[in-house]
Design a protein around this motif. Sequence first.
Motif, mmCIF file in Angstrom:
data_model
loop_
_atom_site.group_PDB
_atom_site.id
_atom_site.type_symbol
_atom_site.label_atom_id
_atom_site.label_comp_id
_atom_site.label_asym_id
_atom_site.label_seq_id
_atom_site.Cartn_x
_atom_site.Cartn_y
_atom_site.Cartn_z
ATOM 1 N N ALA A 127 0.833 -1.205 0.000
ATOM 2 C CA ALA A 127 0.000 0.000 0.000
ATOM 3 C C ALA A 127 0.869 1.257 0.000
ATOM 4 O O ALA A 127 0.620 2.201 -0.763
ATOM 5 C CB ALA A 127 -0.942 -0.006 1.192
ATOM 6 N N VAL A 128 1.899 1.291 0.839
ATOM 7 C CA VAL A 128 2.763 2.472 0.896
ATOM 8 C C VAL A 128 3.606 2.574 -0.367
ATOM 9 O O VAL A 128 3.788 3.659 -0.921
ATOM 10 C CB VAL A 128 3.640 2.463 2.163
ATOM 11 N N THR A 129 4.116 1.447 -0.834
ATOM 12 C CA THR A 129 4.871 1.438 -2.095
ATOM 13 C C THR A 129 4.023 2.011 -3.220
ATOM 14 O O THR A 129 4.475 2.828 -4.015
ATOM 15 C CB THR A 129 5.306 0.010 -2.445
ATOM 16 N N ARG A 130 2.775 1.601 -3.261
ATOM 17 C CA ARG A 130 1.841 2.089 -4.282
ATOM 18 C C ARG A 130 1.649 3.601 -4.160
ATOM 19 O O ARG A 130 1.663 4.317 -5.161
ATOM 20 C CB ARG A 130 0.513 1.346 -4.131
ATOM 21 N N GLU A 131 1.482 4.105 -2.932
ATOM 22 C CA GLU A 131 1.295 5.553 -2.725
ATOM 23 C C GLU A 131 2.481 6.349 -3.250
ATOM 24 O O GLU A 131 2.311 7.383 -3.899
ATOM 25 C CB GLU A 131 1.133 5.854 -1.230
ATOM 26 N N ILE A 132 3.690 5.896 -2.943
ATOM 27 C CA ILE A 132 4.880 6.626 -3.376
ATOM 28 C C ILE A 132 5.046 6.519 -4.887
ATOM 29 O O ILE A 132 5.271 7.532 -5.561
ATOM 30 C CB ILE A 132 6.133 6.128 -2.626
ATOM 31 N N ALA A 133 4.920 5.321 -5.442
ATOM 32 C CA ALA A 133 5.093 5.131 -6.889
ATOM 33 C C ALA A 133 4.070 5.937 -7.686
ATOM 34 O O ALA A 133 4.403 6.500 -8.735
ATOM 35 C CB ALA A 133 5.004 3.653 -7.239
ATOM 36 N N ARG A 134 2.837 6.025 -7.197
ATOM 37 C CA ARG A 134 1.771 6.768 -7.891
ATOM 38 C C ARG A 134 2.123 8.228 -8.120
ATOM 39 O O ARG A 134 1.618 8.853 -9.044
ATOM 40 C CB ARG A 134 0.496 6.718 -7.055
ATOM 41 N N ARG A 135 2.965 8.771 -7.268
ATOM 42 C CA ARG A 135 3.379 10.165 -7.434
ATOM 43 C C ARG A 135 4.256 10.347 -8.672
ATOM 44 O O ARG A 135 4.341 11.430 -9.206
ATOM 45 C CB ARG A 135 4.151 10.641 -6.196
ATOM 46 N N TYR A 136 4.952 9.285 -9.084
ATOM 47 C CA TYR A 136 6.004 9.423 -10.097
ATOM 48 C C TYR A 136 5.740 8.723 -11.422
ATOM 49 O O TYR A 136 6.374 9.077 -12.415
ATOM 50 C CB TYR A 136 7.332 8.910 -9.523
ATOM 51 N N VAL A 137 4.887 7.723 -11.430
ATOM 52 C CA VAL A 137 4.650 6.965 -12.665
ATOM 53 C C VAL A 137 3.155 6.844 -12.929
ATOM 54 O O VAL A 137 2.334 7.099 -12.046
ATOM 55 C CB VAL A 137 5.299 5.557 -12.608
ATOM 56 N N SER A 138 2.829 6.421 -14.126
ATOM 57 C CA SER A 138 1.420 6.248 -14.482
ATOM 58 C C SER A 138 0.818 5.080 -13.708
ATOM 59 O O SER A 138 1.533 4.206 -13.206
ATOM 60 C CB SER A 138 1.285 5.976 -15.992
#
Length: 134
Positions: A92-103
């Motif tokens: 969940a946290v990985t997803r939150e951070i990645a969502r800021r930078y990639v599609s």
Amino acid sequence: MKSLEEKQQFLSELHVGVLAVGRGDRAPFATPIWYDYTPAGTLRIWTARNSAKAKLIAAAGTFSFVVQDEQPPYKFVRAEGSVVGTTDATNAVTREIARRYVSEEEVPQYVEINEQDDYIIIEMLPERFIGIEG
């Protein structure tokens, strides 16, 4: 940027951050990194548990973090603070951070990386802010 709120807001916006941490008798370790920050909250980074940055941060207990705007008027904010937590990285946290930078389509590959390797979330509470506006 004069007020604390302006500096916190700028840090919360989308930037690639540069993390800097001391390392004894060598120059400070500095590296670009993705992050997440909510004003007045903690700054979170996602990294491999056995990475150089994770080991150095664990030893120092503190680090500096800089973000900038490369378009005029040039701005930057530097936050410095102590580590307040280190936890296993959840999807969940990985997803939150990645969502800021990639599609949204690219997010699953970062979740997969998190599932395959040993990653952690390091949280720093910014205690000092310096901000300059060009």
